[in-house]
Design a protein around this motif. Sequence first.
Motif, short mmCIF file in Angstrom:
data_model
loop_
_atom_site.label_atom_id
_atom_site.label_comp_id
_atom_site.label_asym_id
_atom_site.label_seq_id
_atom_site.Cartn_x
_atom_site.Cartn_y
_atom_site.Cartn_z
N PRO A 191 32.44 36.12 42.61
CA PRO A 191 32.86 37.12 43.61
C PRO A 191 34.35 37.45 43.52
O PRO A 191 34.74 38.62 43.66
CB PRO A 191 32.52 36.46 44.95
N LEU A 192 35.20 36.45 43.28
CA LEU A 192 36.64 36.72 43.18
C LEU A 192 36.95 37.51 41.91
O LEU A 192 37.76 38.44 41.92
CB LEU A 192 37.43 35.40 43.19
N PHE A 193 36.28 37.11 40.80
CA PHE A 193 36.48 37.84 39.54
C PHE A 193 36.09 39.31 39.72
O PHE A 193 36.82 40.22 39.34
CB PHE A 193 35.66 37.19 38.43
N SER A 195 35.80 41.06 42.49
CA SER A 195 36.71 41.77 43.40
C SER A 195 37.97 42.20 42.65
O SER A 195 38.45 43.33 42.81
CB SER A 195 37.05 40.85 44.57
N MET A 196 38.49 41.30 41.82
CA MET A 196 39.72 41.59 41.09
C MET A 196 39.52 42.74 40.11
O MET A 196 40.34 43.67 40.05
CB MET A 196 40.16 40.33 40.35
N PRO B 46 47.51 40.38 42.11
CA PRO B 46 46.29 40.58 42.91
C PRO B 46 46.01 39.35 43.78
O PRO B 46 46.18 38.21 43.31
CB PRO B 46 45.20 40.74 41.84
N TRP B 47 45.58 39.58 45.02
CA TRP B 47 45.39 38.48 45.96
C TRP B 47 44.32 37.49 45.46
O TRP B 47 44.32 36.31 45.80
CB TRP B 47 45.01 38.99 47.36
N GLU B 48 43.40 37.98 44.62
CA GLU B 48 42.32 37.11 44.15
C GLU B 48 42.86 35.93 43.33
O GLU B 48 42.26 34.85 43.33
CB GLU B 48 41.33 37.91 43.29
N MET B 52 41.88 32.13 44.02
CA MET B 52 41.35 31.20 43.03
C MET B 52 42.12 29.88 43.05
O MET B 52 41.53 28.81 42.95
CB MET B 52 41.43 31.82 41.62
N LEU B 62 34.87 29.36 50.41
CA LEU B 62 35.43 30.53 49.72
C LEU B 62 35.94 31.60 50.69
O LEU B 62 37.02 32.17 50.48
CB LEU B 62 34.38 31.12 48.76
N GLU B 66 39.73 33.03 50.86
CA GLU B 66 40.09 34.44 50.72
C GLU B 66 41.00 34.88 51.87
O GLU B 66 42.00 35.57 51.65
CB GLU B 66 38.82 35.30 50.71
#
Lengths: 201, 159
Positions: A191-193, A195-196, B46-48, B52, B62, B66
């Motif tokens: 999900p983070l990948f 989103s990025m 990027p905030w991601e 991570m 998670l 976030e």
Amino acid sequence: MKLCALLLAAFIPCLGQPLPADTNKAFGNPSAPVRLDVFSDFECPACRNFHVNMLPQIERDYGPTGKLYIVHHEFPLNIPAHKLSREVAAYATAAARIGKYEAVADALFQKQPQWYTENPNPIKFWDVIAGVLTPAEQKKVLALAKDPSVLAEVQSDVDLGNRLRVDSTPSFFLTHGMQRFSLPYQGLTYPLFRSMVDNMK
Amino acid sequence: MIASDNTHLAAPGFASSRAAKIFMLAARIVLGAVFVYAAYVKLRDPWELFAMSINSYEVLPLAMAETAAHVIPWVELALGLMVISGIWLRISGTILSLVLLTFFTLMVRAYAKGMQINCGCFGPGEAISWKTLLRDGSMAAAAIAMTCLAFLQRRKTAA
């Protein structure tokens, strides 16, 4: 002007020349706006986890969109527990020369626990590779795996990783325009990948 | 802008000594600048990426990681600016000390568990090591000392 470029490259390491890509080890649209470079070791369990669990999701979701270009690089770790890594990387690179990288890499990662160094009763990794090749392809790969140019290609991937300060596998670099980001494997979730990548217009 | 607090000059004892004042000023500038820089790096990327890094500590679900990735950089920026300018120093110093102690505890925990993860302090790419522990531990100690001095100066002034 040249001096300015050199200074910029020295002080802002995330900006730089596009990374070299072996198109035989790449997936997706080469002119995609986002590029993912993956440095893997075929004996690394975390690399197996990425290739078996997350990579198929990425390919499924981004393959049809043309938004992401995935490039694989060899980064065999020089440690006793991975004594087959460099040799396997050479065979995979040889398979790439005949357009069979994905099939061979998938088989090697899927069956990694059966052939890797730490298995007390391992099967031969060649048997895994041969299992996805025709007899004619097997002959070509056997010959190419000893070819100095293939060994040099593996080394050039390692050199590239060292320049990018890769110190563990898998290591990921996501490039968007002039920006390049190193993604931490620990903590990386799909999900983070996603989103990025989706936020990169 | 660095605020000077002249009401404390007459206060007796170590808290109002020249050495304490120099330490306070240095701690405010260094800790504040470090927090502003840490916030800048996280807000630039990027905030991601920060999510991570938080996720790699395996302490938050998670969704909370976030949320934390969105909130922490702004908290760091606000704290950094408040500490540098000396606004509400006892409050900002206390929060900054608690934040640093939390970060330090999480890093010690990860190091003790042998987790090979990035610190996440200034963006990705910096693995947790004894050097990062020493740096963050020193910063936490300096923040606590700065906050204690701020309270002592206030108490002596009030007396």
